[in-house]
Design an enzyme around this catalytic site. Structure first.
Site, PDB file in Angstrom:
ATOM      1  N   HIS A   1      51.406  49.045  49.112  1.00 33.40           N
ATOM      2  CA  HIS A   1      51.028  50.229  48.326  1.00 33.40           C
ATOM      3  C   HIS A   1      51.920  51.400  48.673  1.00 33.40           C
ATOM      4  O   HIS A   1      52.353  52.158  47.824  1.00 33.40           O
ATOM      5  CB  HIS A   1      49.585  50.645  48.660  1.00 33.40           C
ATOM      6  CG  HIS A   1      48.569  49.720  48.113  1.00 33.40           C
ATOM      7  ND1 HIS A   1      47.404  49.425  48.760  1.00 33.40           N
ATOM      8  CD2 HIS A   1      48.549  49.017  46.963  1.00 33.40           C
ATOM      9  CE1 HIS A   1      46.707  48.579  48.035  1.00 33.40           C
ATOM     10  NE2 HIS A   1      47.380  48.317  46.940  1.00 33.40           N
TER      11      HIS A   1
ATOM     12  N   ARG B   1      50.257  47.371  34.074  1.00 33.42           N
ATOM     13  CA  ARG B   1      49.437  46.550  34.976  1.00 33.42           C
ATOM     14  C   ARG B   1      47.971  46.926  34.759  1.00 33.42           C
ATOM     15  O   ARG B   1      47.429  47.772  35.480  1.00 33.42           O
ATOM     16  CB  ARG B   1      49.811  46.835  36.436  1.00 33.42           C
ATOM     17  CG  ARG B   1      51.166  46.308  36.887  1.00 33.42           C
ATOM     18  CD  ARG B   1      51.365  46.603  38.370  1.00 33.42           C
ATOM     19  NE  ARG B   1      52.408  45.826  38.977  1.00 33.42           N
ATOM     20  CZ  ARG B   1      53.636  46.288  39.280  1.00 33.42           C
ATOM     21  NH1 ARG B   1      53.952  47.540  39.010  1.00 33.42           N
ATOM     22  NH2 ARG B   1      54.517  45.496  39.850  1.00 33.42           N
TER      23      ARG B   1
ATOM     24  N   ARG C   1      50.100  43.799  30.153  1.00 35.50           N
ATOM     25  CA  ARG C   1      49.844  42.553  30.872  1.00 35.50           C
ATOM     26  C   ARG C   1      48.339  42.384  31.003  1.00 35.50           C
ATOM     27  O   ARG C   1      47.654  43.317  31.424  1.00 35.50           O
ATOM     28  CB  ARG C   1      50.478  42.602  32.260  1.00 35.50           C
ATOM     29  CG  ARG C   1      50.094  41.358  33.058  1.00 35.50           C
ATOM     30  CD  ARG C   1      50.821  41.258  34.339  1.00 35.50           C
ATOM     31  NE  ARG C   1      50.264  42.151  35.350  1.00 35.50           N
ATOM     32  CZ  ARG C   1      50.803  42.291  36.551  1.00 35.50           C
ATOM     33  NH1 ARG C   1      51.926  41.652  36.859  1.00 35.50           N
ATOM     34  NH2 ARG C   1      50.261  43.101  37.434  1.00 35.50           N
TER      35      ARG C   1
ATOM     36  N   GLU D   1      56.685  34.045  36.924  1.00 37.98           N
ATOM     37  CA  GLU D   1      56.534  34.447  38.328  1.00 37.98           C
ATOM     38  C   GLU D   1      56.415  33.222  39.216  1.00 37.98           C
ATOM     39  O   GLU D   1      56.330  33.321  40.430  1.00 37.98           O
ATOM     40  CB  GLU D   1      55.258  35.275  38.516  1.00 37.98           C
ATOM     41  CG  GLU D   1      55.129  36.409  37.539  1.00 37.98           C
ATOM     42  CD  GLU D   1      53.857  37.197  37.738  1.00 37.98           C
ATOM     43  OE1 GLU D   1      53.884  38.152  38.518  1.00 37.98           O
ATOM     44  OE2 GLU D   1      52.834  36.854  37.113  1.00 37.98           O
TER      45      GLU D   1
ATOM     46  N   ASN E   1      58.747  39.969  42.023  1.00 33.52           N
ATOM     47  CA  ASN E   1      58.005  40.105  43.288  1.00 33.52           C
ATOM     48  C   ASN E   1      57.314  38.790  43.624  1.00 33.52           C
ATOM     49  O   ASN E   1      57.426  38.269  44.732  1.00 33.52           O
ATOM     50  CB  ASN E   1      56.935  41.201  43.188  1.00 33.52           C
ATOM     51  CG  ASN E   1      57.497  42.516  42.708  1.00 33.52           C
ATOM     52  OD1 ASN E   1      58.691  42.766  42.838  1.00 33.52           O
ATOM     53  ND2 ASN E   1      56.658  43.358  42.137  1.00 33.52           N
ATOM     54  N   ASP E   2      56.594  38.259  42.637  1.00 31.87           N
ATOM     55  CA  ASP E   2      55.912  36.990  42.891  1.00 31.87           C
ATOM     56  C   ASP E   2      56.881  35.817  42.852  1.00 31.87           C
ATOM     57  O   ASP E   2      56.735  34.867  43.624  1.00 31.87           O
ATOM     58  CB  ASP E   2      54.774  36.783  41.879  1.00 31.87           C
ATOM     59  CG  ASP E   2      53.511  37.503  42.333  1.00 31.87           C
ATOM     60  OD1 ASP E   2      53.161  37.365  43.513  1.00 31.87           O
ATOM     61  OD2 ASP E   2      52.908  38.217  41.523  1.00 31.87           O
TER      62      ASP E   2
ATOM     63  N   ARG F   1      54.351  37.853  50.079  1.00 34.97           N
ATOM     64  CA  ARG F   1      55.033  39.104  49.724  1.00 34.97           C
ATOM     65  C   ARG F   1      54.560  40.307  50.529  1.00 34.97           C
ATOM     66  O   ARG F   1      55.188  41.362  50.501  1.00 34.97           O
ATOM     67  CB  ARG F   1      54.912  39.374  48.219  1.00 34.97           C
ATOM     68  CG  ARG F   1      53.515  39.639  47.741  1.00 34.97           C
ATOM     69  CD  ARG F   1      53.459  39.696  46.222  1.00 34.97           C
ATOM     70  NE  ARG F   1      53.571  41.045  45.709  1.00 34.97           N
ATOM     71  CZ  ARG F   1      53.437  41.369  44.425  1.00 34.97           C
ATOM     72  NH1 ARG F   1      53.255  40.432  43.514  1.00 34.97           N
ATOM     73  NH2 ARG F   1      53.525  42.613  44.035  1.00 34.97           N
TER      74      ARG F   1
ATOM     75  N   CYS G   1      60.544  42.690  35.150  1.00 38.60           N
ATOM     76  CA  CYS G   1      59.689  43.849  35.408  1.00 38.60           C
ATOM     77  C   CYS G   1      59.273  43.930  36.878  1.00 38.60           C
ATOM     78  O   CYS G   1      58.461  44.762  37.252  1.00 38.60           O
ATOM     79  CB  CYS G   1      58.462  43.841  34.508  1.00 38.60           C
ATOM     80  SG  CYS G   1      57.421  42.397  34.756  1.00 38.60           S
TER      81      CYS G   1
HETATM   82  C1  PEP Z   1      55.898  40.725  39.912  1.00 35.87           C
HETATM   83  O1  PEP Z   1      55.262  39.841  40.471  1.00 35.87           O
HETATM   84  O2  PEP Z   1      57.118  40.897  40.032  1.00 35.87           O
HETATM   85  C2  PEP Z   1      55.197  41.681  39.033  1.00 35.87           C
HETATM   86  C3  PEP Z   1      55.866  42.533  38.295  1.00 35.87           C
HETATM   87  O3  PEP Z   1      53.831  41.683  39.062  1.00 35.87           O
HETATM   88  P1  PEP Z   1      52.992  42.328  40.287  1.00 35.87           P
HETATM   89  O4  PEP Z   1      53.937  43.027  41.191  1.00 35.87           O
HETATM   90  O5  PEP Z   1      52.001  43.240  39.655  1.00 35.87           O
HETATM   91  O6  PEP Z   1      52.375  41.097  40.875  1.00 35.87           O
HETATM   92 MG    MG Z   2      53.230  39.422  39.887  1.00 29.54          MG
END
Ligand code: PEP
Ligand code: MG
Length: 557
Positions: free
Chosen positions: A185, A286, A322, A411, A434-435, A445, A482
């Protein structure tokens, strides 16, 4: 003699300044002593927790947006009835209010820590509640950010969301924390504030107040006692940034290839702020952020209102909504996952609709209603899609509600490897790096200790991005990114060279990314992407790219 500390750069920019340390946590309350009136003592403890919750909510209300939701979730932890019962039992057993808060919250944190996953992230929130409540009960100064009189670099072991949210960018030049991962965060909030930041930086906790440092949030470095040459280069970078005319208009490469530049938002307030930035719309809304602290599913009409407000803020532009991504690092109280040994590999994202199909149905109905006669171009996508079949079923369902442009997030490596088939039913895909990094590298992560594996410059991750882009090329469908990777200006060049057609990021990251694209042709981006895929690791991928990009651009980052 200067020294360089290495961490994870989570918010770009380089600044020089003097260290100010966060006020320390209160001393641990002693275990001894007697309690005369246990009921009164328990009431004092609960009242202190209630005051902490109030303080968190007050701070949240001041800043609004995603930060408000994060602080609301933390406030709710301070009000958890199970926690209160545990503290009351400790007082009944002879502990003082402060000691019971200490033991109760420490025990709670240990349980969460041992469960791992996103719960590790909540441990920082619990620690913040514990320190604040003990400070109130023992009448010592509240820990956290001191009142700053001159612009400084804030250094802490960790920075609670409550502190990050209220940082004043005019007084806080940058910040450095010993703990925290790239998607914590704290990191996300820093990026939104546009404050250069390095997290997960071993050795940061030993930096003394008033020491001079340079924080390079782009390189992920902290230079302690920087030599004149580095100070001059930081000043030159700042002067070059101020003097350079930033490109404007829709995102495009130097030879005019369009690359839509979009923003990521989580709440209506975020959207209202981000709408002022020059972008082509929202690439990731989100929606779960709106509901982080709701204990019951949001009614359809409440959803319609929130979505409509975001669509109106982006009138004439695109908004990619999303559907709820509940689970793992983003738990929603009204989504029931049951006990999961490993929430990141559990029933999260689109998978929730296997058990609670009405949540997705209601949400699609609300998005469809909000998009009727609305001024924005509404696209919708599902998170955590793993197979072409899941994608096709989601698309069919969304179309049943009258939604016309429907896609999937990529993802999960399985979806990346079969992107062409996923795209046969979808109008578009958007890669969540990210995922995708977490699942490609088998690295949580939230785990700062594995930040090197989670590095979005990992060639294996970029191979998967290339596979998705190839699926997009073959089907003629757009492929966006994204995840946080899109906000790194040099990596943006790589992504475009791989065939990505849009990039979505925090609004503060748009100008450097727009500038990087405007300085390179598509063919140069392709050459840069080839160099990255030829590299064996993230560090050599970066080095290869730095050699290929426009040197004037490097000076501006
Ligand atoms: C990601 O996983 O890159 C993504 C954009 O979704 P979040 O970070 O909300 O899991
Ligand atoms: Mg994600």
């Amino acid at each position: 003699m200067s020294q360089i500390l290495h961490g994870i750069g989570v918010s770009p920019g380089a600044v020089a300044g003097h260290v100010v340390r966060l006020a320390p946590p209160p001393p641990e309350p002693s275990a001894g002593g007697t309690v005369e009136n246990p009921q009164l003592e328990a009431d004092r403890a609960i009242a202190a927790l209630a005051d902490v919750a109030k303080l968190l909510r007050g701070r949240g209300a001041t800043v609004g947006g995603t930060a408000e939701q994060v602080l609301e979730a933390e406030a709710m932890m301070a009000e958890d009835p199970e926690l209160h019962d545990r503290i009351a039992a400790l007082v009944a057993d002879g502990r003082s209010a402060a000691r019971a808060v200490h033991e109760g919250l420490t025990g709670f944190a240990e349980t969460l820590r041992s469960l791992g996953g996103y719960l590790g992230e909540r441990v920082a929130d619990l620690e913040d509640i514990r320190f604040r409540a003990i400070a109130l009960l023992t009448d010592v100064p509240m820990p956290g950010v001191p009142v700053l009189t001159t612009p400084s670099i804030l250094v802490a072991r960790d920075l609670a969301p409550a502190d990050t949210a209220v940082l004043d960018p005019a007084q806080v030049l940058g910040f450095v924390t010993e703990l925290g991962g790239p998607t914590s965060h704290t990191a996300i909030l820093a990026k939104q504030l546009g404050i250069p930041a390095v997290v997960g930086c071993p050795g940061a906790a030993d930096l003394e107040s008033r020491r001079q440092v340079v924080v390079d949030g782009f390189a992920g470095e902290v230079v302690v006692d920087p030599p004149e040459t580095i100070l001059r280069s930081v000043a030159a970078r700042a002067a070059a940034r101020a003097a350079a005319t930033a490109p404007t208009g829709p995102g495009r490469t130097a030879d005019g290839t369009p690359v839509a530049l979009l923003v990521n938002v989580g709440t209506v307030v975020d959207a209202l702020k981000a709408a002022a930035a020059e972008s082509e719309g929202v690439g990731l809304f989100r929606t779960e952020v709106l509901y982080l602290s709701r204990s019951t599913a949001p009614p359809v009409q409440a959803q319609v209102q929130a979505y409509r407000a975001v669509f109106e803020a982006f009138a004439g532009r695109k908004v990619v909504v999303r559907t709820l991504d509940a689970g793992a690092d983003k738990p929603l109280p009204f989504v029931h996952h049951g006990h999961e040994a490993n929430p990141a590999l559990g029933v999260r994202g689109l998978r929730v609709s296997r058990h609670q199909p009405e949540l997705l149905k209601d949400q699609l109905a609300a998005i469809a209603e909000a998009s009727t006669d609305c001024p924005a171009e509404v696209w919708v996508m599902a998170p955590m899609v793993s197979t072409p079949l899941e994608a096709a079923e989601f698309v069919e369902q969304a179309r049943g509600f009258g939604l016309t442009t429907v896609g999937a997030m990529v993802e999960v490596p399985a979806a990346a490897l079969r992107a062409e088939r996923v795209l046969q039913s979808c109008d578009f895909v958007s890669i969540g790096t990210n995922d995708l990094a977490q699942y490609t590298m088998a690295a949580d992560r939230m785990e700062a200790a594995l930040a090197d594996l989670l590095d979005t410059w990992q060639p294996a991750l970029l191979d998967l991005v290339a596979a998705v882009a190839e699926g997009g090329r073959r089907t003629g469908r757009p492929v966006g990114v994204c995840g946080e990777a899109a906000s790194d200006p040099l990596l943006a060049l790589v992504l475009v060279g791989l065939g990505v057609t849009s990039l979505s990021m925090a609004a503060t990251s748009l100008p450097p990314v727009r500038r990087a694209l405007a300085a390179h042709t598509l063919e140069q981006c392709r050459e840069i992407a080839r160099a990255v895929r030829d590299a064996d690791d993230a560090a050599s991928a970066r080095t290869a790219v730095r050699r290929l990009v426009d040197p004037d651009l490097l000076a501006l980052l």
